[in-house]
Design a protein around this motif. Structure first.
Motif, mmCIF file in Angstrom:
data_model
loop_
_atom_site.group_PDB
_atom_site.id
_atom_site.type_symbol
_atom_site.label_atom_id
_atom_site.label_comp_id
_atom_site.label_asym_id
_atom_site.label_seq_id
_atom_site.Cartn_x
_atom_site.Cartn_y
_atom_site.Cartn_z
ATOM 1 N N LEU A 28 83.485 19.110 15.911
ATOM 2 C CA LEU A 28 82.720 19.827 16.921
ATOM 3 C C LEU A 28 81.315 19.247 16.977
ATOM 4 N N SER A 44 86.318 14.128 19.592
ATOM 5 C CA SER A 44 85.512 15.299 19.237
ATOM 6 C C SER A 44 85.339 16.215 20.448
ATOM 7 N N LYS A 45 85.097 17.500 20.157
ATOM 8 C CA LYS A 45 84.812 18.480 21.207
ATOM 9 C C LYS A 45 83.305 18.655 21.272
ATOM 10 N N HIS A 56 82.451 29.717 21.899
ATOM 11 C CA HIS A 56 83.213 29.454 20.672
ATOM 12 C C HIS A 56 84.702 29.750 20.848
ATOM 13 N N LEU A 59 87.482 27.221 20.573
ATOM 14 C CA LEU A 59 88.030 26.887 19.260
ATOM 15 C C LEU A 59 89.122 27.911 18.993
ATOM 16 N N ILE A 66 87.066 22.925 10.851
ATOM 17 C CA ILE A 66 86.096 22.506 11.863
ATOM 18 C C ILE A 66 84.991 21.740 11.143
ATOM 19 N N THR A 68 81.423 20.234 11.900
ATOM 20 C CA THR A 68 80.332 20.210 12.875
ATOM 21 C C THR A 68 79.515 18.940 12.696
#
Length: 104
Positions: A28, A44-45, A56, A59, A66, A68
């Motif tokens: 993320l 990746s998001k 959120h 997700l 996850i 980050t």
């Protein structure tokens, strides 16, 4: 010697990010849309930090790994804290996206 001491006394050793991704994990990226467009980790998001609390739900699973990331690690640390407060249980701060990319 320093490496050994860090390993012995570090209560939160760095996870194996590649292994997390193999276990249905996602990356993320919480940088802005413009920063993300300039460069990012493939697959990746992107949910910018300032919209994470409202978006959120993109997700899907609260127990999904996850990772980050951001530019330096500051925003990704905040994102981890926010996600944990929202009930996500398997969140890891990958730090800066370029550094994370080199670890994968």
């Amino acid at each position: 010697m320093l490496k050994i001491l860090k390993k012995l006394f570090n209560s939160n050793p760095e996870p194996d990010y590649s292994e997390l991704l193999k276990n249905n994990g996602i990356i993320l990226d919480v940088r802005t849309k413009n920063e993300y467009a300039i460069g990012h980790i493939k697959g990746s998001k992107n949910i910018p930090l300032n919209s994470l609390t409202t978006h959120h739900s993109k997700l899907t699973k609260k127990d999904q790994p996850i990772i980050t990331c951001c530019a330096s690690g500051m925003r990704s640390a905040n994102a981890k804290r926010i996600l944990k407060n929202l009930g996500y249980t398997n969140v890891h701060n990958g730090g800066g996206w370029r550094k994370l990319h080199n670890k994968l």
